[in-house]
Design a protein around this motif. Structure first.
Motif, short mmCIF file in Angstrom:
data_model
loop_
_atom_site.label_atom_id
_atom_site.label_comp_id
_atom_site.label_asym_id
_atom_site.label_seq_id
_atom_site.Cartn_x
_atom_site.Cartn_y
_atom_site.Cartn_z
N LEU A 217 13.14 -25.95 -26.42
CA LEU A 217 14.29 -25.70 -27.27
C LEU A 217 14.92 -26.99 -27.80
O LEU A 217 15.24 -27.89 -27.03
CB LEU A 217 15.35 -24.92 -26.49
CG LEU A 217 14.90 -23.60 -25.87
CD1 LEU A 217 15.97 -23.09 -24.91
CD2 LEU A 217 14.60 -22.56 -26.94
N ARG A 218 15.10 -27.04 -29.10
CA ARG A 218 15.92 -28.07 -29.71
C ARG A 218 17.23 -27.43 -30.16
O ARG A 218 17.40 -26.22 -30.09
CB ARG A 218 15.18 -28.71 -30.89
CG ARG A 218 14.01 -29.58 -30.44
CD ARG A 218 13.28 -30.21 -31.59
NE ARG A 218 12.26 -31.13 -31.10
CZ ARG A 218 11.28 -31.64 -31.84
NH1 ARG A 218 11.18 -31.30 -33.12
NH2 ARG A 218 10.41 -32.47 -31.31
N SER B 214 3.13 -20.38 -23.31
CA SER B 214 4.51 -20.48 -22.83
C SER B 214 5.47 -19.55 -23.57
O SER B 214 5.41 -19.43 -24.80
CB SER B 214 5.00 -21.93 -23.00
OG SER B 214 6.35 -22.08 -22.66
N PHE B 215 6.35 -18.92 -22.81
CA PHE B 215 7.51 -18.24 -23.38
C PHE B 215 8.50 -19.29 -23.86
O PHE B 215 8.90 -19.33 -25.02
CB PHE B 215 8.15 -17.35 -22.31
CG PHE B 215 9.50 -16.78 -22.68
CD1 PHE B 215 9.61 -15.85 -23.70
CD2 PHE B 215 10.64 -17.17 -22.00
CE1 PHE B 215 10.85 -15.32 -24.04
CE2 PHE B 215 11.89 -16.64 -22.33
CZ PHE B 215 11.99 -15.72 -23.35
N CYS B 216 8.89 -20.18 -22.96
CA CYS B 216 9.77 -21.30 -23.30
C CYS B 216 9.79 -22.26 -22.12
O CYS B 216 10.13 -21.87 -21.00
CB CYS B 216 11.18 -20.81 -23.61
SG CYS B 216 12.36 -22.15 -23.89
N ALA B 217 9.43 -23.51 -22.38
CA ALA B 217 9.32 -24.51 -21.31
C ALA B 217 10.63 -25.24 -21.05
O ALA B 217 10.65 -26.24 -20.32
CB ALA B 217 8.23 -25.53 -21.65
N GLY B 218 11.73 -24.76 -21.63
CA GLY B 218 13.02 -25.38 -21.38
C GLY B 218 13.54 -26.12 -22.58
O GLY B 218 13.09 -25.93 -23.71
N GLY B 219 14.51 -27.00 -22.35
CA GLY B 219 15.08 -27.80 -23.44
C GLY B 219 14.21 -29.00 -23.74
O GLY B 219 13.52 -29.53 -22.88
N ASP B 220 14.27 -29.44 -24.97
CA ASP B 220 13.54 -30.65 -25.39
C ASP B 220 14.36 -31.86 -24.96
O ASP B 220 15.08 -32.48 -25.76
CB ASP B 220 13.33 -30.63 -26.90
CG ASP B 220 12.48 -31.81 -27.38
OD1 ASP B 220 12.06 -32.63 -26.53
OD2 ASP B 220 12.27 -31.93 -28.60
N GLY C 212 15.57 -23.92 -19.68
CA GLY C 212 16.20 -23.15 -20.73
C GLY C 212 15.53 -21.83 -21.00
O GLY C 212 16.17 -20.87 -21.46
N GLY C 213 14.23 -21.73 -20.73
CA GLY C 213 13.53 -20.45 -20.88
C GLY C 213 14.02 -19.43 -19.86
O GLY C 213 14.17 -18.25 -20.18
N VAL D 224 22.14 -23.61 -17.73
CA VAL D 224 21.89 -22.38 -18.50
C VAL D 224 22.32 -21.12 -17.74
O VAL D 224 21.68 -20.09 -17.81
CB VAL D 224 20.41 -22.28 -18.97
CG1 VAL D 224 20.10 -23.38 -19.95
CG2 VAL D 224 19.41 -22.30 -17.80
N GLY D 225 23.43 -21.24 -17.01
CA GLY D 225 23.94 -20.11 -16.25
C GLY D 225 23.47 -20.06 -14.81
O GLY D 225 23.80 -19.12 -14.08
N ALA D 226 22.71 -21.06 -14.38
CA ALA D 226 22.16 -21.05 -13.01
C ALA D 226 23.24 -21.07 -11.95
O ALA D 226 23.05 -20.54 -10.85
CB ALA D 226 21.21 -22.23 -12.82
N THR D 227 24.38 -21.69 -12.25
CA THR D 227 25.50 -21.65 -11.31
C THR D 227 25.81 -20.21 -10.93
O THR D 227 26.13 -19.91 -9.77
CB THR D 227 26.75 -22.28 -11.95
OG1 THR D 227 26.44 -23.60 -12.40
CG2 THR D 227 27.91 -22.32 -10.98
N TRP D 228 25.68 -19.32 -11.87
CA TRP D 228 25.97 -17.89 -11.67
C TRP D 228 24.78 -17.16 -11.07
O TRP D 228 24.90 -16.50 -10.05
CB TRP D 228 26.39 -17.28 -13.01
CG TRP D 228 26.87 -15.88 -12.95
CD1 TRP D 228 28.13 -15.45 -12.63
CD2 TRP D 228 26.11 -14.70 -13.24
NE1 TRP D 228 28.20 -14.08 -12.70
CE2 TRP D 228 26.97 -13.59 -13.08
CE3 TRP D 228 24.79 -14.48 -13.61
CZ2 TRP D 228 26.56 -12.28 -13.28
CZ3 TRP D 228 24.36 -13.17 -13.83
CH2 TRP D 228 25.24 -12.10 -13.65
#
Length: 373
Positions: free
Chosen positions: A31-32, A64-70, A118-119, A150-154
């Protein structure tokens, strides 16, 4: 050319399925800023459109669905002096993730291959979390001097006891069965059934009522779902208990190292923890403890503070250099070991850098009693 392709598929009753596809195969759909902005805009538009009965989210390609943030681009922007632009990446990403969580229209995430960082954040907010049998999920941020966001705290705090720590502190890689056990998957299907699933959904008699339509979607997914046996994590409650009972990061590391000697499946996680940024380990430990009872909005607000402060630290940029740019895999962390981390530095990371209002203060959350503003 945009990294995101949005299309509307007509279905019964004059309704539509909104299909959002990340198309950045050359970087594993990482993700960019413009990518997350486009996803968020599409989700919000679809959720407001009464003719849209389902929002389908997927990644292009086979890997890949999404490998996270760039994060390479993110670090470059920050070090080049574009600090506000770098921070705006997190702000936009968190707004997008929150929009997915809050959508009244059912959102289906069809996740295959690599699903990281981020995915996972995108998938976690979906009403229907569909995994292919070959999916691999992880939150590996501590390896690059960051923290699980990305919401992991929750969502890490709402997993079976011990699992959140294993994922957040050691980047444990989950298969589809493990992901379902921790709540990041609802159904596991064959990747080759993607077209059949989509066509079956298009053929449903849509009511336009979100709850009834969500039940109809789940019935379709149940038809295609593979039988799922208990995964590794479900079979190892004693390991998870030892992680949950650890009183501090060092004790967690010792419990993980001991478990890794008995369980080869945990050996890689033990190495990830040992090689990770000591700063990130301590930051994540305090993050998870502080976020135990936060609402979703509060969690995202906290994470934006931590993201802003992490950008100021050496470790994030050093981790990106060592693992993703020069790829020597030899980061020189700002602290030599866990015991060298200054608790005051960690405490300072929880202090908002904004003099007045938090940038995410306007996120809708009717249940919120006290925010971070």
């Amino acid at each position: 050319m945009s990294d995101v392709r949005v299309s509307s598929i007509p279905v019964s009753g004059g309704k539509q399925i909104l299909c959002i596809r990340i198309e950045a195969q050359e970087r594993l759909n990482a993700l960019r800023h413009e990518t997350t902005a486009a996803i968020g805009d599409a989700v919000r538009r679809g959720d407001k459109d009464q003719d849209v009965v389902l929002i389908w989210l997927e990644g292009a390609g086979e890997r890949s669905f999404c490998a996270g943030g760039d994060v390479r681009s993110l670090s470059y922007e920050y070090l080049s002096g574009n600090k506000e632009k770098a921070l705006s990446f997190f702000t936009t990403e968190y707004r997008t993730d929150y929009a997915i969580h809050m959508a009244k229209t059912p959102v289906l995430g069809f996740a295959h291959g690599i699903v990281m960082g981020g995915g996972v954040g995108i998938l976690a907010g979906c009403r229907h979390k569909v995994l292919t049998s070959g999916a691999t999920l992880a939150m590996p941020e501590v390896s690059i001097g960051l923290f699980p966001d990305v919401g992991a705290t929750w969502f890490l705090n709402r997993m079976p006891r011990g699992c959140g720590r294993l994922l957040g502190l050691a980047g444990f890689r989950m298969d589809a069965a493990d992901a379902c056990f921790v709540g990041l998957g609802d159904r596991v299907v064959r990747e080759e059934d993607r077209e059949a699933i989509f066509e079956t959904l298009c053929g449903l008699d849509w009511s336009g009522h979100p709850e009834r339509d969500a039940q109809a979607v789940d019935a379709v997914l149940a038809h295609f779902a593979l039988p799922l046996e208990a995964g590794f994590l479900a079979k190892k409650p004693e390991c998870l208990r030892s992680f949950a009972l650890a009183p501090d990061p060092a004790a967690f590391g010792e419990a993980l190292e001991a478990a890794g000697r008995r369980e080869p499946h945990l050996a890689k996680a033990a190495k990830t923890f040992a090689d990770a940024s000591p700063f990130s380990i301590h930051l994540t430990w305090r993050q998870l403890n502080a976020g135990r009872h936060l609402s979703l909005k509060q969690a995202f607000c906290l994470e934006l503070i931590l993201a802003a402060r992490s950008l100021e630290q050496k470790d994030f940029h050093e981790g990106v250099r060592a693992l993703l740019v020069e790829k020597d895999n030899r980061p020189h962390w700002q602290d030599a070991h866990l015991g060298a981390v200054d608790s005051e530095v960690i405490r300072g990371c929880f202090i908002p850098p904004w003099p007045v209002l938090h940038p995410l203060k306007d996120l809708p959350d009717p249940a919120l009693a006290a925010g971070w503003s």
